[in-house]
Motif scaffolding. Structure first.
Motif, PDB file in Angstrom:
ATOM      1  N   LEU A  84       0.855  -1.179   0.000  1.00 42.06           N
ATOM      2  CA  LEU A  84       0.000   0.000   0.000  1.00 42.06           C
ATOM      3  C   LEU A  84       0.892   1.230   0.000  1.00 42.06           C
ATOM      4  N   ARG A  85       0.372   2.333  -0.539  1.00 43.33           N
ATOM      5  CA  ARG A  85       1.086   3.594  -0.437  1.00 43.33           C
ATOM      6  C   ARG A  85       0.175   4.619   0.230  1.00 43.33           C
ATOM      7  N   LEU A  86       0.627   5.129   1.343  1.00 41.74           N
ATOM      8  CA  LEU A  86      -0.098   6.179   2.040  1.00 41.74           C
ATOM      9  C   LEU A  86       0.399   7.541   1.568  1.00 41.74           C
ATOM     10  N   SER A  87      -0.523   8.486   1.524  1.00 46.39           N
ATOM     11  CA  SER A  87      -0.182   9.859   1.177  1.00 46.39           C
ATOM     12  C   SER A  87      -0.684  10.779   2.275  1.00 46.39           C
ATOM     13  N   CYS A  88      -0.021  11.893   2.442  1.00 47.48           N
ATOM     14  CA  CYS A  88      -0.470  12.886   3.412  1.00 47.48           C
ATOM     15  C   CYS A  88      -0.231  14.263   2.812  1.00 47.48           C
ATOM     16  N   ALA A  89      -1.323  14.938   2.489  1.00 53.26           N
ATOM     17  CA  ALA A  89      -1.253  16.261   1.891  1.00 53.26           C
ATOM     18  C   ALA A  89      -1.512  17.320   2.954  1.00 53.26           C
ATOM     19  N   ALA A  90      -0.730  18.376   2.915  1.00 53.12           N
ATOM     20  CA  ALA A  90      -0.875  19.460   3.881  1.00 53.12           C
ATOM     21  C   ALA A  90      -1.602  20.627   3.231  1.00 53.12           C
ATOM     22  N   SER A  91      -2.444  21.282   3.991  1.00 53.93           N
ATOM     23  CA  SER A  91      -3.138  22.462   3.498  1.00 53.93           C
ATOM     24  C   SER A  91      -3.227  23.490   4.616  1.00 53.93           C
ATOM     25  N   GLY A  92      -3.414  24.717   4.249  1.00 52.51           N
ATOM     26  CA  GLY A  92      -3.563  25.762   5.240  1.00 52.51           C
ATOM     27  C   GLY A  92      -2.273  26.501   5.528  1.00 52.51           C
ATOM     28  N   ARG A  93      -1.159  25.846   5.298  1.00 50.29           N
ATOM     29  CA  ARG A  93       0.139  26.497   5.438  1.00 50.29           C
ATOM     30  C   ARG A  93       1.150  25.682   4.666  1.00 50.29           C
ATOM     31  N   THR A  94       2.316  26.230   4.475  1.00 44.22           N
ATOM     32  CA  THR A  94       3.363  25.526   3.747  1.00 44.22           C
ATOM     33  C   THR A  94       4.224  24.740   4.717  1.00 44.22           C
ATOM     34  N   PHE A  95       4.305  23.447   4.514  1.00 42.20           N
ATOM     35  CA  PHE A  95       5.131  22.583   5.344  1.00 42.20           C
ATOM     36  C   PHE A  95       6.392  22.135   4.628  1.00 42.20           C
ATOM     37  N   SER A  96       6.742  22.839   3.557  1.00 38.17           N
ATOM     38  CA  SER A  96       7.861  22.353   2.750  1.00 38.17           C
ATOM     39  C   SER A  96       9.168  22.304   3.537  1.00 38.17           C
ATOM     40  N   ARG A  97       9.325  23.171   4.562  1.00 38.59           N
ATOM     41  CA  ARG A  97      10.554  23.148   5.349  1.00 38.59           C
ATOM     42  C   ARG A  97      10.354  22.478   6.703  1.00 38.59           C
ATOM     43  N   TYR A  98       9.325  21.668   6.801  1.00 44.18           N
ATOM     44  CA  TYR A  98       9.071  20.925   8.021  1.00 44.18           C
ATOM     45  C   TYR A  98       9.486  19.469   7.838  1.00 44.18           C
ATOM     46  N   ALA A  99      10.007  18.885   8.905  1.00 44.22           N
ATOM     47  CA  ALA A  99      10.181  17.444   8.922  1.00 44.22           C
ATOM     48  C   ALA A  99       8.789  16.800   8.948  1.00 44.22           C
ATOM     49  N   LYS A 100       8.683  15.634   8.363  1.00 39.56           N
ATOM     50  CA  LYS A 100       7.401  14.926   8.331  1.00 39.56           C
ATOM     51  C   LYS A 100       7.616  13.471   8.697  1.00 39.56           C
ATOM     52  N   GLY A 101       6.545  12.855   9.137  1.00 39.54           N
ATOM     53  CA  GLY A 101       6.689  11.462   9.530  1.00 39.54           C
ATOM     54  C   GLY A 101       5.372  10.740   9.631  1.00 39.54           C
ATOM     55  N   TRP A 102       5.477   9.490  10.056  1.00 39.46           N
ATOM     56  CA  TRP A 102       4.307   8.634  10.249  1.00 39.46           C
ATOM     57  C   TRP A 102       4.434   7.909  11.575  1.00 39.46           C
ATOM     58  N   PHE A 103       3.314   7.850  12.271  1.00 43.18           N
ATOM     59  CA  PHE A 103       3.171   7.029  13.461  1.00 43.18           C
ATOM     60  C   PHE A 103       1.991   6.092  13.225  1.00 43.18           C
ATOM     61  N   ARG A 104       1.880   5.074  14.045  1.00 42.53           N
ATOM     62  CA  ARG A 104       0.731   4.174  13.934  1.00 42.53           C
ATOM     63  C   ARG A 104       0.287   3.714  15.307  1.00 42.53           C
ATOM     64  N   PRO A 136       0.403  -8.957   9.078  1.00 41.21           N
ATOM     65  CA  PRO A 136      -0.773  -8.683   9.919  1.00 41.21           C
ATOM     66  C   PRO A 136      -0.448  -7.740  11.075  1.00 41.21           C
ATOM     67  N   GLU A 137       0.753  -7.794  11.609  1.00 42.72           N
ATOM     68  CA  GLU A 137       1.120  -6.914  12.718  1.00 42.72           C
ATOM     69  C   GLU A 137       1.314  -5.456  12.305  1.00 42.72           C
ATOM     70  N   ASP A 138       1.243  -5.171  11.002  1.00 41.88           N
ATOM     71  CA  ASP A 138       1.257  -3.789  10.531  1.00 41.88           C
ATOM     72  C   ASP A 138      -0.132  -3.155  10.593  1.00 41.88           C
ATOM     73  N   THR A 139      -1.128  -3.936  10.918  1.00 45.37           N
ATOM     74  CA  THR A 139      -2.490  -3.418  11.027  1.00 45.37           C
ATOM     75  C   THR A 139      -2.570  -2.351  12.109  1.00 45.37           C
ATOM     76  N   ALA A 140      -3.037  -1.166  11.708  1.00 46.46           N
ATOM     77  CA  ALA A 140      -3.087  -0.028  12.638  1.00 46.46           C
ATOM     78  C   ALA A 140      -3.714   1.167  11.927  1.00 46.46           C
ATOM     79  N   VAL A 141      -4.017   2.188  12.710  1.00 48.95           N
ATOM     80  CA  VAL A 141      -4.339   3.494  12.149  1.00 48.95           C
ATOM     81  C   VAL A 141      -3.010   4.238  11.997  1.00 48.95           C
ATOM     82  N   TYR A 142      -2.761   4.730  10.803  1.00 46.47           N
ATOM     83  CA  TYR A 142      -1.517   5.429  10.510  1.00 46.47           C
ATOM     84  C   TYR A 142      -1.765   6.932  10.489  1.00 46.47           C
ATOM     85  N   TYR A 143      -0.928   7.660  11.213  1.00 47.07           N
ATOM     86  CA  TYR A 143      -1.048   9.102  11.333  1.00 47.07           C
ATOM     87  C   TYR A 143       0.176   9.788  10.723  1.00 47.07           C
TER      88      TYR A 143
END
Length: 121
Positions: free
Chosen positions: A17-37, A87-94
């Motif tokens: 699977l490929r997850l995407s996360c789009a930012a809106s409301g401000r520019t995050f281009s110079r922010y670090a980004k990540g994923w938690f679950r 199966p252990e990757d099953t989670a809500v990804y943030y």
């Protein structure tokens, strides 16, 4: 200010699977980004992070070699390519964003709403 995650779903073990996360409301281009679950009944845990230049990436040991984090600053979007899912990757990804890269959830200022990934055995 919003981080909108998408791409979750149901997949069989071994799939991708490929997850995407789009930012809106401000520019995050110079922010670090990540994923938690967060799996049912478990603590929220770090998955991957990427610096704003994409020059540094960090991964949890449990996903190293299977997941790849990337970003497109022109689109204000971060991605998480997940291969060889278990199966252990099953989670809500943030998805998350902050001026400084970290593997600690308390260090992140901005959080998306989460997208559910379910891996069947």
């Amino acid at each position: 200010v919003q981080l909108q995650a998408s791409g979750g779903g149901l997949v069989q073990a071994g799939g991708s699977l490929r997850l995407s996360c789009a930012a809106s409301g401000r520019t995050f281009s110079r922010y670090a980004k990540g994923w938690f679950r967060q799996a049912p009944g478990k603590e929220r845990e770090f998955v991957a992070a990427i610096s704003w230049t994409a020059g540094s990436t960090y991964y949890a040991d449990s996903v190293k070699g299977r997941f790849t984090i990337s970003r497109d600053n022109a689109k204000n979007t971060v991605y998480l390519q997940m291969n060889s899912l278990k199966p252990e990757d099953t989670a809500v990804y943030y998805c998350v964003a902050d001026p400084y890269i970290s593997t600690t959830k308390d260090d992140y200022t901005y959080w998306g709403q989460g997208t559910l990934v379910t891996v069947s055995s």
